[in-house]
Design a protein around this motif. Structure first.
Motif, PDB file in Angstrom:
ATOM      1  N   ILE A 129       0.416  26.074  54.911  1.00  0.00           N
ATOM      2  CA  ILE A 129      -0.881  25.891  55.263  1.00  0.00           C
ATOM      3  C   ILE A 129      -1.192  25.891  56.857  1.00  0.00           C
ATOM      4  O   ILE A 129      -0.603  25.131  57.850  1.00  0.00           O
ATOM      5  N   GLY A 130      -1.618  27.102  57.090  1.00  0.00           N
ATOM      6  CA  GLY A 130      -1.835  27.375  58.882  1.00  0.00           C
ATOM      7  C   GLY A 130      -0.300  27.380  59.234  1.00  0.00           C
ATOM      8  O   GLY A 130       0.328  28.156  58.943  1.00  0.00           O
ATOM      9  N   PRO A 131      -0.077  26.898  60.367  1.00  0.00           N
ATOM     10  CA  PRO A 131       1.306  26.834  60.715  1.00  0.00           C
ATOM     11  C   PRO A 131       2.254  26.059  60.061  1.00  0.00           C
ATOM     12  O   PRO A 131       3.586  25.942  60.356  1.00  0.00           O
ATOM     13  N   ILE A 132       1.793  25.058  59.421  1.00  0.00           N
ATOM     14  CA  ILE A 132       2.893  24.072  58.768  1.00  0.00           C
ATOM     15  C   ILE A 132       3.406  24.458  57.517  1.00  0.00           C
ATOM     16  O   ILE A 132       2.619  24.953  56.399  1.00  0.00           O
ATOM     17  N   PRO A 133       4.848  24.685  57.227  1.00  0.00           N
ATOM     18  CA  PRO A 133       5.346  25.243  56.048  1.00  0.00           C
ATOM     19  C   PRO A 133       5.381  23.971  55.158  1.00  0.00           C
ATOM     20  O   PRO A 133       5.661  22.668  55.330  1.00  0.00           O
ATOM     21  N   VAL A 134       5.102  24.498  53.914  1.00  0.00           N
ATOM     22  CA  VAL A 134       5.068  23.433  52.756  1.00  0.00           C
ATOM     23  C   VAL A 134       6.485  23.601  51.741  1.00  0.00           C
ATOM     24  O   VAL A 134       6.469  24.713  51.434  1.00  0.00           O
ATOM     25  N   THR A 135       7.414  22.604  51.716  1.00  0.00           N
ATOM     26  CA  THR A 135       8.491  23.010  51.044  1.00  0.00           C
ATOM     27  C   THR A 135       8.556  22.678  49.409  1.00  0.00           C
ATOM     28  O   THR A 135       7.583  21.997  49.217  1.00  0.00           O
TER      29      THR A 135
END
Lengths: 227, 72
Positions: free
Chosen positions: A19-25
């Motif tokens: 999501i944008g620069p944030i990785p979702v694990t």
């Protein structure tokens, strides 16, 4: 070592999308699934509404669970702690369901990830300190660090730092170790032999949820009531 | 080779010692519960907390062993 390389990728989190620069694990996504199940459950239970005297089997079950939470708080604190039941009960329910989600096929339990348990521990410890400040005022909270004598100051600070680490690593170590042992058993003998280990995991998940919430009760008691 | 041995010992020794101490605590609690069954509920909670604290030391060693096993 080759077999370890087959087991470990199933247990370690991987990035699903960004999501944008944030990785979702995968841990976060799995937690969302468990949260959805919990929300649906609460919605179904709340739909009928509760009455003063139990009139449905659902209400009777809910009352048994709430009585269990109350008895847990009275073990660790006493009757004074009953008003913290929603906090402690939420921790128990969330961790219990997160641990039990391991039994869904192809699903990695979010509590086998150190980041998840660390987040839970940080939330618990911040809440404990906030409750201590709210109850005793800032002066009383600071005085807690120099009881019984100011010589104990370093030990008290060290104790407060160690609390979240031990909470996080206890839950993570138990769940990770358990699922790793079950996976290695599955690699060695795939048929029926892992079943007793998985049943041990059923017990272990419940006990770890209980231990986490009763430790939160104990920490709350020392912070709010004082030594 | 020496790292593999160290990894094995790093999980073996804490696990053995904490198993012995947990057995000790559990057997004392069993004695106390059978002597005073009416106080068994209070003892059970304290026993679980004590066992969790002992278990935590093994788990610290387990985490260290996992980290070390990456270097074998």
């Amino acid at each position: 070592m080759d077999q370890m390389n087959e087991v470990l990728p199933g247990l370690i989190r991987k990035v699903v999308f960004h999501i944008g620069p944030i990785p979702v694990t995968s841990t976060v996504v799995n937690t969302w699934v468990v949260m959805l199940v919990l929300f649906l459950l609460v919605f179904l239970i709340r739909r009928r509404g509760f009455e003063y005297k139990p009139n449905t089997s659902v209400q009777a079950i809910v009352e048994v669970i709430v009585t269990f939470f109350y008895s847990m708080i009275e073990q660790g604190w006493g009757p004074a702690g009953r008003k913290y039941m929603p906090l402690v009960g939420s921790f128990f329910t969330a961790i219990f369901f997160l641990n039990m989600s391991w039994f869904i096929p192809g699903f990695t339990s979010p509590t086998t990830d150190l980041m998840m348990t660390a987040a839970l521990a940080v939330v618990a410890i911040v809440l404990v300190h906030a409750m201590g400040i709210r109850k005793k005022g800032f002066g009383g909270y600071v005085r807690h660090y120099i009881t019984p004598t100011p010589i104990m100051l370093p030990m008290n600070i060290l104790e407060e730092i160690i609390k979240p680490f031990s909470l996080a690593i206890r839950l993570f170590g138990n769940m990770f170790g358990e699922s790793m042992v079950a996976s290695i058993m599955f690699l060695l003998v795939p048929l029926l032999v892992p079943v007793p280990v998985m049943m041990l995991g059923l017990l272990l998940g419940t006990v770890q949820a209980f231990v986490f919430s009763i430790l939160v009760v104990t920490y709350l008691a020392t912070m709010v009531e004082g030594h | 080779m020496s790292v593999a041995l160290a990894t094995a010992l790093a999980i073996l020794i804490p696990a053995a010692v904490s198993a012995i101490s947990q057995a000790w605590a559990t057997s004392s609690a069993m004695h106390a519960m059978s002597r005073q069954p009416e106080a068994a509920d209070a003892m059970r909670g304290v026993l679980l907390i004590a066992l969790a604290f002992m278990e935590a030391l093994t788990l610290f060693a387990f985490v260290i062993a996992i980290v070390m096993s990456g270097k074998v």
